[in-house]
Design a protein around this motif. Structure first.
Motif, PDB file in Angstrom:
ATOM      1  N   LEU A  13       3.524 -48.176  30.387  1.00 61.88           N
ATOM      2  CA  LEU A  13       2.452 -47.283  30.520  1.00 61.88           C
ATOM      3  C   LEU A  13       2.994 -45.862  31.271  1.00 61.88           C
ATOM      4  O   LEU A  13       2.234 -45.461  32.099  1.00 61.88           O
ATOM      5  CB  LEU A  13       1.232 -47.933  31.024  1.00 61.88           C
ATOM      6  N   VAL A  16       6.072 -40.758  27.831  1.00 59.52           N
ATOM      7  CA  VAL A  16       6.467 -41.135  26.659  1.00 59.52           C
ATOM      8  C   VAL A  16       7.134 -39.810  26.219  1.00 59.52           C
ATOM      9  O   VAL A  16       6.792 -38.637  26.500  1.00 59.52           O
ATOM     10  CB  VAL A  16       5.594 -41.405  25.742  1.00 59.52           C
ATOM     11  N   TYR A  62      -5.722 -51.230  27.150  1.00 59.59           N
ATOM     12  CA  TYR A  62      -5.580 -49.757  27.474  1.00 59.59           C
ATOM     13  C   TYR A  62      -7.082 -49.356  27.870  1.00 59.59           C
ATOM     14  O   TYR A  62      -7.129 -48.153  28.507  1.00 59.59           O
ATOM     15  CB  TYR A  62      -4.912 -49.010  26.103  1.00 59.59           C
ATOM     16  N   GLN A 118      -1.025 -43.815  34.579  1.00 58.43           N
ATOM     17  CA  GLN A 118      -1.100 -42.634  33.861  1.00 58.43           C
ATOM     18  C   GLN A 118      -2.466 -42.639  33.256  1.00 58.43           C
ATOM     19  O   GLN A 118      -3.065 -41.471  33.131  1.00 58.43           O
ATOM     20  CB  GLN A 118      -0.433 -42.716  32.392  1.00 58.43           C
ATOM     21  N   ASN A 164      -0.332 -37.853  25.821  1.00 58.88           N
ATOM     22  CA  ASN A 164       0.385 -39.023  26.272  1.00 58.88           C
ATOM     23  C   ASN A 164      -0.400 -40.559  25.988  1.00 58.88           C
ATOM     24  O   ASN A 164       0.107 -41.406  25.735  1.00 58.88           O
ATOM     25  CB  ASN A 164       0.682 -38.681  27.652  1.00 58.88           C
ATOM     26  N   ARG A 168       1.104 -43.501  23.731  1.00 57.28           N
ATOM     27  CA  ARG A 168       1.132 -44.819  24.334  1.00 57.28           C
ATOM     28  C   ARG A 168       0.269 -45.939  23.685  1.00 57.28           C
ATOM     29  O   ARG A 168       0.715 -47.057  23.298  1.00 57.28           O
ATOM     30  CB  ARG A 168       0.711 -44.980  25.860  1.00 57.28           C
ATOM     31  N   LYS A 169      -0.744 -45.293  23.278  1.00 58.45           N
ATOM     32  CA  LYS A 169      -2.011 -46.352  22.578  1.00 58.45           C
ATOM     33  C   LYS A 169      -1.284 -46.770  21.159  1.00 58.45           C
ATOM     34  O   LYS A 169      -1.704 -47.942  20.816  1.00 58.45           O
ATOM     35  CB  LYS A 169      -3.214 -45.625  22.552  1.00 58.45           C
ATOM     36  N   GLN A 171       2.144 -46.494  20.002  1.00 56.01           N
ATOM     37  CA  GLN A 171       3.287 -47.029  20.125  1.00 56.01           C
ATOM     38  C   GLN A 171       3.551 -48.504  19.593  1.00 56.01           C
ATOM     39  O   GLN A 171       2.923 -49.456  19.911  1.00 56.01           O
ATOM     40  CB  GLN A 171       4.049 -46.533  21.075  1.00 56.01           C
ATOM     41  N   TYR A 298       4.324 -53.753  26.850  1.00 55.41           N
ATOM     42  CA  TYR A 298       4.757 -52.404  27.762  1.00 55.41           C
ATOM     43  C   TYR A 298       3.843 -52.809  28.898  1.00 55.41           C
ATOM     44  O   TYR A 298       4.278 -52.196  30.182  1.00 55.41           O
ATOM     45  CB  TYR A 298       4.051 -51.170  26.758  1.00 55.41           C
ATOM     46  N   ARG A 302       5.763 -52.777  32.679  1.00 51.05           N
ATOM     47  CA  ARG A 302       5.066 -52.009  33.726  1.00 51.05           C
ATOM     48  C   ARG A 302       4.808 -53.096  35.204  1.00 51.05           C
ATOM     49  O   ARG A 302       4.980 -52.494  36.137  1.00 51.05           O
ATOM     50  CB  ARG A 302       3.753 -51.358  33.371  1.00 51.05           C
TER      51      ARG A 302
END
Length: 341
Positions: A13, A16, A62, A118, A164, A168-169, A171, A298, A302
């Motif tokens: 997170l 990217v 997320y 983020q 971004n 991330r959401k 990928q 992910y 993190r």
């Protein structure tokens, strides 16, 4: 999370890499640009459920930070004649942490903010745009030109943060941790205190590239270790394969559990490095899609990075991470059923 990010394959997170275009998924919380009207966002009260923005997103990891997002009619930043972004961000995080006390002890809230840093930044820039631009909340900025510059700066930062977020959401997990690389889940009925529970649940998920460990007394982690896997009672006889027939695997599991000593049934051995791992769990087929795997992969990566940063007490990170995964599995009914939670 046990490793590095970015080019090394652990984007987590964090920042990217730039790609051409972005995808916006239906059902996501909508973050408006400065030219759009700002919505009224319900306050989160103690014991309340997550904000209602669609079933899929309510079950997404997320989405968790937005449970604590401040309503648009609530003032966050203290009115002043200047604007120090570093100080205003600290002010914003303090208010968010107060709301997190619904679910976490105070000393864990900073860790949760760090894991979702983020997302905290995205919400900060949106809140800044709201409070700088709203006539009801406009800061007493003496210099009107500076006020306009600040507004456009924050709007630009918000736009980039939104891009971004969607990257991330959407990928995918690495190929060796994808749904095609999934072997099985390791089930046991032990809780964090090594007490037996009436319900069996997944402790680790095994892939071609290693394993993802979930809620655990030593913390969740992603291990990039490719190991030979077998049942402890069948060591040296029958090696497990991810293509094993579900019925045959179930039979072998049942036989192995009858022979198992100390409750340990799953065995791994890495001939390259001589690493050994035994588990009191046993393998059972599970079905996860790439979106579900990516959320776990992910986010836990993190968590690893935060733990190894040295900024926080290790046991606090472990506790906060376990609470975060518990919260995630609580809101995601399909994963909760599939993983036995």
């Amino acid at each position: 999370m046990g490793g590095t990010f970015g080019i090394a394959g652990k984007m987590a997170l964090q920042e990217v890499s730039k790609t051409t275009g972005t995808r916006q998924t239906a059902g996501l919380p909508t973050f408006h640009t400065a030219s759009e009207p700002l919505p009224k966002i319900p306050k989160v009260a103690a014991g309340s459920s997550v904000l209602s923005t669609g079933g899929e997103e309510n079950g997404s990891i997320y989405f968790l930070p937005y449970r604590y997002y401040l309503s648009s009619d609530e003032m966050v930043f203290s009115e002043q004649s200047g604007w120090d972004q570093h100080e205003r961000y600290k002010e914003f995080i303090q208010v968010i942490r107060q709301k997190m006390l619904v679910d976490y002890p105070w000393n864990e809230t900073a860790i949760i903010c760090e894991i979702f840093h983020q997302d905290m930044s995205l919400m900060y820039w949106e809140k800044a745009v709201q409070e700088i631009s709203s006539p009801e909340k406009r800061f007493s900025l003496r210099d009107k030109a500076y006020s306009e510059t600040l507004y456009h700066t924050c709007s630009k930062k918000l736009h980039q943060a939104k891009q971004n977020f969607y990257l991330r959401k959407t990928q995918m997990p690495p190929a060796d941790f994808s749904s095609k690389a999934l072997w099985f889940g390791s089930f046991s009925n032990l809780d964090l205190n090594n007490n037996f529970t009436p319900k069996e649940h997944v402790g680790s998920i095994y892939f071609d590239g290693g394993r993802i460990r979930l809620i655990h007394q030593h913390g969740s982690t992603v291990e990039h270790i490719q190991m030979e896997r077998t049942l402890l009672a069948e060591r040296g006889q029958k090696i497990l394969h991810k293509e094993d027939n579900v019925f045959n695997l179930a039979q072998r599991v049942a036989a192995a559990r009858k022979k198992a000593r100390r409750g340990e049934t799953l065995y791994e051995y890495d001939y390259g490095y001589g690493l050994r791992h035994t588990s009191r769990g046993y393998p059972k087929k599970i079905i996860l899609n790439n979106y579900e795997i990516a959320q776990l992969y992910y986010t836990i990566e993190r968590m690893d990075e935060v733990q190894y940063s040295g900024k926080y007490n290790k046991n606090l990170v472990i506790s906060a991470s376990n609470h975060l995964l518990e919260q995630f599995l609580h809101i995601n009914s399909r994963l909760r059923r599939e993983l036995g939670y």
